[in-house]
Every structure is written in C-alpha cells, then in structure tokens.
Write a protein that holds these residues in place. Structure first.
Motif, PDB file in Angstrom:
ATOM      1  N   ARG A  63      -5.134   5.398  -5.381  1.00 40.05           N
ATOM      2  CA  ARG A  63      -5.449   4.377  -4.131  1.00 40.05           C
ATOM      3  C   ARG A  63      -4.169   3.788  -4.634  1.00 40.05           C
ATOM      4  NH1 ARG A  63      -9.922   3.507  -3.163  1.00 40.05           N
ATOM      5  NH2 ARG A  63      -9.896   4.370  -1.197  1.00 40.05           N
ATOM      6  N   GLY A  64      -4.347   2.824  -5.976  1.00 36.40           N
ATOM      7  CA  GLY A  64      -3.024   1.370  -6.464  1.00 36.40           C
ATOM      8  C   GLY A  64      -1.341   1.862  -5.635  1.00 36.40           C
ATOM      9  N   GLU A  65      -1.619   3.251  -5.872  1.00 38.66           N
ATOM     10  CA  GLU A  65       0.306   3.649  -5.940  1.00 38.66           C
ATOM     11  C   GLU A  65       0.503   3.653  -4.570  1.00 38.66           C
ATOM     12  OE1 GLU A  65      -0.979   7.755  -7.295  1.00 38.66           O
ATOM     13  OE2 GLU A  65      -0.470   6.762  -9.440  1.00 38.66           O
ATOM     14  N   MET A  66      -0.602   3.870  -3.419  1.00 36.35           N
ATOM     15  CA  MET A  66      -0.308   3.893  -1.691  1.00 36.35           C
ATOM     16  C   MET A  66      -0.661   1.890  -1.425  1.00 36.35           C
ATOM     17  SD  MET A  66       0.001   6.931  -0.681  1.00 36.35           S
ATOM     18  CE  MET A  66       0.700   7.253  -2.267  1.00 36.35           C
ATOM     19  N   GLU A  67      -1.289   1.996  -2.290  1.00 38.12           N
ATOM     20  CA  GLU A  67      -1.279   0.114  -1.970  1.00 38.12           C
ATOM     21  C   GLU A  67      -0.377  -0.239  -1.773  1.00 38.12           C
ATOM     22  OE1 GLU A  67      -4.396  -2.234  -2.735  1.00 38.12           O
ATOM     23  OE2 GLU A  67      -5.911  -1.030  -2.023  1.00 38.12           O
ATOM     24  N   ALA A  68       0.409  -0.328  -3.406  1.00 29.01           N
ATOM     25  CA  ALA A  68       2.489  -0.570  -3.620  1.00 29.01           C
ATOM     26  C   ALA A  68       3.269  -0.332  -2.098  1.00 29.01           C
ATOM     27  CB  ALA A  68       2.227  -0.443  -4.841  1.00 29.01           C
ATOM     28  N   LEU A  69       3.009   0.723  -2.148  1.00 31.36           N
ATOM     29  CA  LEU A  69       3.876   1.381  -0.142  1.00 31.36           C
ATOM     30  C   LEU A  69       3.511   0.758   0.943  1.00 31.36           C
ATOM     31  CD1 LEU A  69       3.520   5.515  -1.088  1.00 31.36           C
ATOM     32  CD2 LEU A  69       5.598   3.237  -1.683  1.00 31.36           C
ATOM     33  N   ALA A  70       1.681   0.515   0.803  1.00 30.65           N
ATOM     34  CA  ALA A  70       1.362  -0.384   1.797  1.00 30.65           C
ATOM     35  C   ALA A  70       1.864  -1.554   1.987  1.00 30.65           C
ATOM     36  CB  ALA A  70      -0.174  -0.374   2.163  1.00 30.65           C
ATOM     37  N   VAL A  71       1.620  -2.496   0.739  1.00 27.91           N
ATOM     38  CA  VAL A  71       2.622  -4.068   1.039  1.00 27.91           C
ATOM     39  C   VAL A  71       3.715  -3.946   1.368  1.00 27.91           C
ATOM     40  CG1 VAL A  71       3.269  -6.112  -0.294  1.00 27.91           C
ATOM     41  CG2 VAL A  71       0.515  -4.964  -0.875  1.00 27.91           C
ATOM     42  N   SER A  72       4.239  -2.625   0.902  1.00 28.24           N
ATOM     43  CA  SER A  72       6.176  -2.521   0.859  1.00 28.24           C
ATOM     44  C   SER A  72       6.142  -2.257   2.503  1.00 28.24           C
ATOM     45  CB  SER A  72       6.211  -1.505   0.449  1.00 28.24           C
ATOM     46  OG  SER A  72       8.000  -1.934   0.623  1.00 28.24           O
ATOM     47  N   ILE A  73       5.386  -2.607   3.275  1.00 27.40           N
ATOM     48  CA  ILE A  73       5.299  -2.102   4.821  1.00 27.40           C
ATOM     49  C   ILE A  73       5.318  -2.656   5.526  1.00 27.40           C
ATOM     50  CG2 ILE A  73       4.585  -0.015   6.795  1.00 27.40           C
ATOM     51  CD1 ILE A  73       4.642   2.116   4.648  1.00 27.40           C
TER      52      ILE A  73
ATOM     53  N   LYS B  52       4.922  -6.219   4.840  1.00 29.00           N
ATOM     54  CA  LYS B  52       5.874  -7.531   3.992  1.00 29.00           C
ATOM     55  C   LYS B  52       7.163  -6.953   4.588  1.00 29.00           C
ATOM     56  CE  LYS B  52       2.124  -9.837   3.402  1.00 29.00           C
ATOM     57  NZ  LYS B  52       2.368 -11.294   3.691  1.00 29.00           N
ATOM     58  N   ASN B  53       7.434  -5.672   4.720  1.00 29.42           N
ATOM     59  CA  ASN B  53       9.232  -5.380   5.386  1.00 29.42           C
ATOM     60  C   ASN B  53       9.957  -5.444   3.953  1.00 29.42           C
ATOM     61  OD1 ASN B  53      11.153  -4.496   6.675  1.00 29.42           O
ATOM     62  ND2 ASN B  53      11.524  -6.093   7.282  1.00 29.42           N
ATOM     63  N   ALA B  54       9.184  -5.156   2.811  1.00 29.96           N
ATOM     64  CA  ALA B  54       9.464  -5.839   1.144  1.00 29.96           C
ATOM     65  C   ALA B  54      10.701  -5.280   1.070  1.00 29.96           C
ATOM     66  CB  ALA B  54       8.624  -4.929   0.588  1.00 29.96           C
ATOM     67  N   SER B  55      12.077  -5.485   0.176  1.00 26.27           N
ATOM     68  CA  SER B  55      13.398  -5.577  -0.382  1.00 26.27           C
ATOM     69  C   SER B  55      12.793  -3.484  -0.914  1.00 26.27           C
ATOM     70  CB  SER B  55      13.852  -6.346  -1.082  1.00 26.27           C
ATOM     71  OG  SER B  55      13.796  -7.294  -0.208  1.00 26.27           O
ATOM     72  N   ALA B  56      11.440  -3.430  -2.173  1.00 23.95           N
ATOM     73  CA  ALA B  56      12.120  -2.344  -2.359  1.00 23.95           C
ATOM     74  C   ALA B  56      10.442  -2.505  -3.026  1.00 23.95           C
ATOM     75  CB  ALA B  56      12.961  -2.635  -3.301  1.00 23.95           C
ATOM     76  N   VAL B  57      10.072  -1.261  -3.801  1.00 25.74           N
ATOM     77  CA  VAL B  57       8.909  -1.364  -4.351  1.00 25.74           C
ATOM     78  C   VAL B  57       9.622  -1.004  -6.039  1.00 25.74           C
ATOM     79  CG1 VAL B  57       6.992   0.156  -4.728  1.00 25.74           C
ATOM     80  CG2 VAL B  57       7.720  -0.477  -2.556  1.00 25.74           C
ATOM     81  N   VAL B  58       8.939  -1.238  -7.008  1.00 29.45           N
ATOM     82  CA  VAL B  58       8.835  -0.798  -8.061  1.00 29.45           C
ATOM     83  C   VAL B  58       8.678  -0.162  -8.649  1.00 29.45           C
ATOM     84  CG1 VAL B  58      10.167  -1.989 -10.441  1.00 29.45           C
ATOM     85  CG2 VAL B  58      10.329  -3.361  -8.313  1.00 29.45           C
ATOM     86  N   MET B  59       8.794   1.473  -8.950  1.00 30.16           N
ATOM     87  CA  MET B  59       7.427   2.392  -8.969  1.00 30.16           C
ATOM     88  C   MET B  59       8.084   3.340 -10.136  1.00 30.16           C
ATOM     89  SD  MET B  59       5.383   4.764  -6.260  1.00 30.16           S
ATOM     90  CE  MET B  59       4.722   3.853  -5.583  1.00 30.16           C
ATOM     91  N   ASP B  60       7.174   3.970 -11.050  1.00 28.04           N
ATOM     92  CA  ASP B  60       8.001   4.226 -11.887  1.00 28.04           C
ATOM     93  C   ASP B  60       6.864   5.806 -11.195  1.00 28.04           C
ATOM     94  OD1 ASP B  60       7.799   2.682 -15.315  1.00 28.04           O
ATOM     95  OD2 ASP B  60       9.907   2.967 -13.696  1.00 28.04           O
ATOM     96  N   GLU B  61       6.222   5.705 -11.470  1.00 24.49           N
ATOM     97  CA  GLU B  61       5.582   6.941 -11.046  1.00 24.49           C
ATOM     98  C   GLU B  61       5.837   8.053  -9.239  1.00 24.49           C
ATOM     99  OE1 GLU B  61       3.018   9.342 -10.940  1.00 24.49           O
ATOM    100  OE2 GLU B  61       3.629   9.284  -8.817  1.00 24.49           O
ATOM    101  N   ARG B  62       6.716   8.972 -10.771  1.00 24.87           N
ATOM    102  CA  ARG B  62       7.328   9.982  -9.788  1.00 24.87           C
ATOM    103  C   ARG B  62       6.696  10.989  -8.404  1.00 24.87           C
ATOM    104  NH1 ARG B  62       8.707  15.592 -13.300  1.00 24.87           N
ATOM    105  NH2 ARG B  62       6.491  15.905 -13.074  1.00 24.87           N
ATOM    106  N   ILE B  63       5.567  11.175  -9.018  1.00 26.36           N
ATOM    107  CA  ILE B  63       5.038  12.060  -8.030  1.00 26.36           C
ATOM    108  C   ILE B  63       4.608  10.926  -6.645  1.00 26.36           C
ATOM    109  CG2 ILE B  63       2.768  13.044  -7.451  1.00 26.36           C
ATOM    110  CD1 ILE B  63       4.317  14.063  -9.627  1.00 26.36           C
TER     111      ILE B  63
ATOM    112  N   THR C 218       8.593   9.700   7.641  1.00 23.11           N
ATOM    113  CA  THR C 218       8.865   9.220   8.318  1.00 23.11           C
ATOM    114  C   THR C 218       7.849   7.507   8.426  1.00 23.11           C
ATOM    115  OG1 THR C 218       8.451  11.010   9.503  1.00 23.11           O
ATOM    116  CG2 THR C 218       8.787   8.567  11.052  1.00 23.11           C
ATOM    117  N   THR C 219       7.080   7.282   8.269  1.00 23.65           N
ATOM    118  CA  THR C 219       5.933   5.838   7.828  1.00 23.65           C
ATOM    119  C   THR C 219       6.886   5.217   6.871  1.00 23.65           C
ATOM    120  OG1 THR C 219       3.631   7.288   7.869  1.00 23.65           O
ATOM    121  CG2 THR C 219       3.911   4.904   7.128  1.00 23.65           C
ATOM    122  N   CYS C 220       7.012   5.642   5.689  1.00 27.30           N
ATOM    123  CA  CYS C 220       7.973   4.895   4.212  1.00 27.30           C
ATOM    124  C   CYS C 220       9.290   5.531   4.620  1.00 27.30           C
ATOM    125  CB  CYS C 220       7.373   5.678   3.178  1.00 27.30           C
ATOM    126  SG  CYS C 220       5.405   6.181   2.891  1.00 27.30           S
TER     127      CYS C 220
END
Lengths: 182, 230
Positions: free
Chosen positions: B105-115, B117-128, B163-165
């Motif tokens: 969930r945590g990783e997906m919520e970071a993506l959800a926030v980005s979508i 909030k129309n974020a400039s980027a996500v800072v994510m080390d998690e490769r999967i 597509t969503t991301c």
C-alpha cells in the motif's frame, strides 16, 4: 491452510526430520528456501513459519548442536506432520507453537542465540523474498519487520547486479532530477 | 503549488547516512512542497516511535515534518486511489493461478498522491514498483527465474497501470544525492584544497552509502553517474 500449501508443508516437514537427525544443514537450508517460495506465492503464514524454523535448524546444526536439544524438536516435528496429515490444523498449529517455544527455551544461552538466529532468519528470508521480485514494503509487511531493518540488509545484496531492472537510463533520470531544482 | 512526493525508501536511506538535512535546502531550491502519504508516515515515523529500534531515526524524520520540510498528506482520496492501484499492481502477475502480491500500500499511496496532486515527480528507491509503473513486462523474467514456474502476465492490468501512471516521473535517492552534490551541499565534507579527484571520490562514497542503505542502484549506474559528473 490451502490444500496445495498443506501438501507441500507435509513434504517439507517430513524431509526436515531426517535432515535434522543427520544434521544436514544444507538440506535444511534448501527446505527453508522451498518453504519461503511457498509463502511468497500463497502469502501463507504457516509456510513462512516453517521456513523460519527450518532455517533456524540449519543454522543450529551448522554451528554444532547437542543431541539433547534436537531430540524433542524432532519429536515435535513428527507430531506436526501427523497432525497435518490428519487434517488437524489446530493440533498442527499447537505443535509448531510448542516447537518454536522449545527452540526459544532450551537453554538461556541457546535461547539468546536462537533469538538472534530467528531474527536473522526473518531478515535473511526477507532479502530472499526481495530477490524473488517482491517490493521492500511487501516483504516487510509479509514478515512483520520494519523497512528500516530490511533496507540495510537488501542494500548489501547483489540483486541490482544479478537482476538488473534498468527501465530508464541514469542520464535520463538525472535530467528529470535536474529539471526539478532551479 | 509544485509538489515532490516521497516514498519510505529514500527517506530511510538518507536518514541512515546522516543526509536527511539535505532535504531542507533541496526543498528551498524546488520552490514547492515535499509530501509524504499517511502509510509512509506510519512506516517511518509512527510505528518506530513505539519501538526501541529505529526510534531515534523516527524522531529525526518527525522533526523534518515539524519544521515543514516534509508535509504529511492524509486524504481519503489518496487511500482509495492507492487501493485501486494496489489491486491492479498485484494482479499483473500470477503463478499457479494465484496472483502475486508484489507491491504494498505505501508504495501505491505515493503514486496516488502524485496523480492526485499532479506532482512533479515521486522519489522512490523501490525498484519493483518503479518497474511496474515504467515497464512491467521486465519483471516477468525475474519472477520466472525465481519461481521456477510459469508466470502469467495480465496484459490488461499491466497496461492499465502504465496508462494511469503515465504522467508520473520517478527519481531515486541517488539522483537526489547527486543534485545535492552538484549544488555544492556536500562541499562541507571536503577539505579546503580538494582536488577534482577528491570531489569525485566524495560523490562515489555518498552514492555507495545510499546504495548500501537500500537504494536500488547498480554499480554500473553509480559509475555512469560518476562519469557524467566528471
């Protein structure tokens, strides 16, 4: 427990008994790897518990265990196998709980040693799950450990080298980063 | 307002290397807000605060929230979209008819926030998770190699998540560290008369430190960064 998991766990436990009797640490490690794969595919806690126990056994025998502590554990393993083969999940879980407690309570010093082994087993198996293609957060959640704890461990694996996943070049990613900061 | 969203990994990696302090000057240079979703906050602050281990690390991250360098976003819409993305991601691959739950969930919520909030980027080390978003088919080979079984891929789910991301850009803690280096933030670790070689050595040390704390970067990639920065 799902049928497919049950049949696999019975097989793993049945093989663990002679491996423990003959103090075959390599065989026990291989059984642990099988159990972790089972846990990873089916997200099954029982399979995970077996992975930890067999891994701990492997470490114990590789470091030289006395006969006395092993005999009761072998008996408990047999009890667990019998219970699972009879589809008695309640008796099976009790056996595994007794086995885990026994591992922890055999001796004060061994108790501390096993605590460390059990903890390392959880972390070690976490990094193996990570190498299997699971995210850090998914692994941490499955094993009930913190990402803080797991991060340092997976950072020391060679998975980035052995299983590269370069979806975007370094240059392109750096360009994105530069564009964010004026 | 511009936003940059953080997953747990980069914050863990920076904290573990006494580099959390770079976030404030980077935030200033970003001229926007650094966001973390609720699940990330729970993982790196709330949960460790009630344990002994990593409690001090949690205090350090909490301080960044209290001085406004990081901002918590706690929104039902984030949780809802996070759940939808999680369902998609965890149904892309299956083995023996069982879906492989490779993301959390945590990783997906970071993506959800980005979508949202129309974020400039996500800072994510998690490769999967990065690969699921950028190129999910690449994961199939790794999963097959590991599971020794036929791995099935749900192409519809894979395409839907891509597509969503599609508007999400992802950078890692190594890129953040490199930007900090480029902006001279790490100069305090150099001696007064540092050579170009020593500067490169400093960058090399920081990138390896971040890698060893869980950042998904290969040795080849580190060497490539060093080559670019020469």
């Amino acid at each position: 427990m799902q049928d497919q998991v049950r049949s696999n766990v019975v097989e793993i436990l049945t093989q663990a008994i002679p491996s423990l009797e003959s103090k075959d640490s390599f065989a026990l490690a291989a059984l642990s790897d099988r159990a972790i794969e089972l846990a990873a595919v089916f997200h099954d806690e029982d399979a995970l518990g077996i992975a930890l126990v067999t891994y701990a056994f492997g470490k114990l025998v590789s470091r030289g265990g006395e006969e006395k502590p092993l005999a009761p554990m072998i008996l408990l393993l047999q009890t667990a196998v019998n219970a699972l083969s009879s589809d008695d999940n309640s008796a099976y879980k009790k056996s595994i709980q007794r086995l885990t407690r026994h591992i922890q309570m055999v001796d004060n010093k061994i108790n501390l040693y096993f605590q460390e082994i059990l903890e390392k087993a959880r972390i070690k198996k976490g990094s193996k799950l990570f190498e299997s293609g699971f995210s850090i957060a998914a692994v941490a959640s499955l094993l009930g450990i913190s990402q803080w704890e797991l991060a340092r461990y997976v950072g020391n694996t060679t998975v980035q080298e052995t299983q590269p996943l370069h979806t975007l070049s370094v240059g392109k990613r750096l360009k994105i980063a530069r564009g964010l900061f004026t | 307002m511009k936003t940059l969203v953080f997953d747990s990994g980069p914050i863990i990696s920076l904290t573990g290397n006494n580099l959390l302090w770079i976030l404030e000057p980077l935030r200033d240079a970003f001229h926007g807000t650094f966001l973390i979703p609720r699940s990330v906050y729970y993982e790196i602050v709330e949960h460790p605060l009630v344990m002994k281990r990593f409690k001090f690390e949690a205090y350090q991250v909490r301080q960044q929230l209290e001085i406004g360098v990081l901002t918590l976003i706690d929104d039902a819409k984030v949780a809802k979209l996070g759940d939808e993305l999680l369902l998609l991601a965890n149904n892309i691959f299956s083995s023996r008819g069982q879906p492989l739950r490779i993301c959390q969930r945590g990783e997906m919520e970071a993506l959800a926030v980005s979508i949202l909030k129309n974020a400039s980027a996500v800072v994510m080390d998690e490769r999967i998770t990065r690969t699921v978003v950028e190129q999910p088919a690449s994961l199939q080979k790794i999963l097959r190699h590991r599971f020794h079984n036929a791995i099935s891929m749900n192409a519809t789910a894979a395409q839907k998540i891509v597509t969503t991301c599609k508007n999400i850009s992802i950078i890692r803690s190594v890129e953040l560290a490199t930007i900090a280096y480029e902006r001279g933030l790490l100069d305090k670790y150099l001696s007064r008369k540092s050579s170009a070689e020593e500067r490169s050595s400093l960058l090399d040390s920081v990138l390896w430190a971040v890698k060893l704390h869980g950042a998904a970067v290969s040795e080849d990639e580190i060497n490539e960064i060093l080559r670019i920065e020469k």
